[in-house]
Design a protein around this motif. Structure first.
Motif, mmCIF file in Angstrom:
data_model
loop_
_atom_site.group_PDB
_atom_site.id
_atom_site.type_symbol
_atom_site.label_atom_id
_atom_site.label_comp_id
_atom_site.label_asym_id
_atom_site.label_seq_id
_atom_site.Cartn_x
_atom_site.Cartn_y
_atom_site.Cartn_z
ATOM 1 N N VAL A 53 30.460 3.175 -48.724
ATOM 2 C CA VAL A 53 30.038 4.443 -49.311
ATOM 3 C C VAL A 53 29.664 5.389 -48.176
ATOM 4 O O VAL A 53 29.045 4.980 -47.188
ATOM 5 C CB VAL A 53 28.853 4.253 -50.300
ATOM 6 C CG1 VAL A 53 27.631 3.712 -49.601
ATOM 7 C CG2 VAL A 53 28.556 5.546 -51.034
ATOM 8 N N ASP A 54 30.081 6.639 -48.302
ATOM 9 C CA ASP A 54 29.753 7.660 -47.316
ATOM 10 C C ASP A 54 28.475 8.350 -47.780
ATOM 11 O O ASP A 54 28.491 9.138 -48.718
ATOM 12 C CB ASP A 54 30.900 8.666 -47.206
ATOM 13 C CG ASP A 54 30.610 9.789 -46.228
ATOM 14 O OD1 ASP A 54 29.576 9.750 -45.537
ATOM 15 O OD2 ASP A 54 31.431 10.722 -46.156
ATOM 16 N N LEU A 55 27.355 8.011 -47.163
ATOM 17 C CA LEU A 55 26.064 8.559 -47.574
ATOM 18 C C LEU A 55 25.895 10.026 -47.215
ATOM 19 O O LEU A 55 25.150 10.746 -47.872
ATOM 20 C CB LEU A 55 24.925 7.749 -46.950
ATOM 21 C CG LEU A 55 24.879 6.281 -47.343
ATOM 22 C CD1 LEU A 55 23.758 5.576 -46.605
ATOM 23 C CD2 LEU A 55 24.715 6.134 -48.838
ATOM 24 N N SER A 56 26.588 10.496 -46.194
ATOM 25 C CA SER A 56 26.411 11.883 -45.780
ATOM 26 C C SER A 56 26.973 12.853 -46.812
ATOM 27 O O SER A 56 26.563 14.001 -46.864
ATOM 28 C CB SER A 56 27.056 12.126 -44.418
ATOM 29 O OG SER A 56 28.443 11.851 -44.468
ATOM 30 N N ALA A 57 27.874 12.394 -47.675
ATOM 31 C CA ALA A 57 28.451 13.270 -48.691
ATOM 32 C C ALA A 57 27.406 13.734 -49.691
ATOM 33 O O ALA A 57 27.568 14.753 -50.339
ATOM 34 C CB ALA A 57 29.581 12.551 -49.413
ATOM 35 N N LEU B 259 30.802 9.128 -56.572
ATOM 36 C CA LEU B 259 29.735 8.621 -55.715
ATOM 37 C C LEU B 259 30.192 8.437 -54.268
ATOM 38 O O LEU B 259 29.379 8.222 -53.384
ATOM 39 C CB LEU B 259 29.226 7.273 -56.246
ATOM 40 C CG LEU B 259 28.428 7.332 -57.543
ATOM 41 C CD1 LEU B 259 28.151 5.918 -58.038
ATOM 42 C CD2 LEU B 259 27.130 8.095 -57.354
ATOM 43 N N GLY B 260 31.500 8.492 -54.040
ATOM 44 C CA GLY B 260 32.032 8.257 -52.696
ATOM 45 C C GLY B 260 32.117 6.783 -52.357
ATOM 46 O O GLY B 260 32.163 6.404 -51.190
ATOM 47 N N LEU B 261 32.125 5.933 -53.385
ATOM 48 C CA LEU B 261 32.183 4.490 -53.197
ATOM 49 C C LEU B 261 33.642 4.061 -53.165
ATOM 50 O O LEU B 261 34.426 4.434 -54.023
ATOM 51 C CB LEU B 261 31.450 3.801 -54.361
ATOM 52 C CG LEU B 261 31.307 2.290 -54.327
ATOM 53 C CD1 LEU B 261 30.560 1.845 -53.084
ATOM 54 C CD2 LEU B 261 30.569 1.828 -55.577
#
Length: 153
Positions: free
Chosen positions: A118-122, A101-103
């Motif tokens: 968290v990186d939302l752009s991923a 999730l990139g968390l």
């Protein structure tokens, strides 16, 4: 630019299939399936569903549509199931879900706090503009972070 019937139907079929899968995964959780495994399936299916919705919206030339009450309720219910599954999951499985999730969690022992980000752009994919030559546009960096104070319960 309107979406021709075949791609629109294909995208809607994928969305419907994903919804059916999510219902089956919920039933599997209720029946006692391994939460860590089912959580992975849910995340993968939600990603597939979001991709189909984005394709449907992008090809239809519409601005993002509003979600219905039922869609929002379904999403919140699915997320609730994920939270319960993660709470009871093996720590290694949790770490893998968070990684995908990139968390990120960073513990600060001096202040006894945890910074969650968290990186939302991923998860947004690549945007493409087709005016003249096709060019790829990198999505802007989007990060959400919060520092949480740990307390003993």
């Amino acid at each position: 630019m309107n979406l021709s019937p075949a791609p629109a139907t294909a995208a809607q079929t994928i969305i419907n299939e994903c919804d059916a899968k999510l219902e089956r995964y919920r039933a599997a959780l209720d029946a006692g399936a391994d939460p860590a495994v089912v959580t992975g399936w849910i995340a993968q299916t939600q990603t597939e569903r979001a991709r189909a919705e984005a394709e449907l919206d992008a090809n239809a030339g519409n601005s993002p549509r509003r979600m219905s009450r039922a869609e929002i309720s379904g999403l919140v219910t699915a997320l609730g199931d994920i939270a319960a599954a993660l709470r009871d999951a093996d720590p290694a499985d949790k770490a893998e879900v968070y990684r995908q999730l990139g968390l990120r969690f960073t513990y600060q022992p001096e202040t006894q706090t945890v910074r969650a980000s968290v990186d939302l752009s991923a998860h947004r994919g690549v945007m493409v503009c087709v005016r003249g030559a096709t060019r790829t546009i990198a999505p802007p960096l989007m990060t959400i972070a919060k520092t949480l104070k740990l307390i003993q319960v």
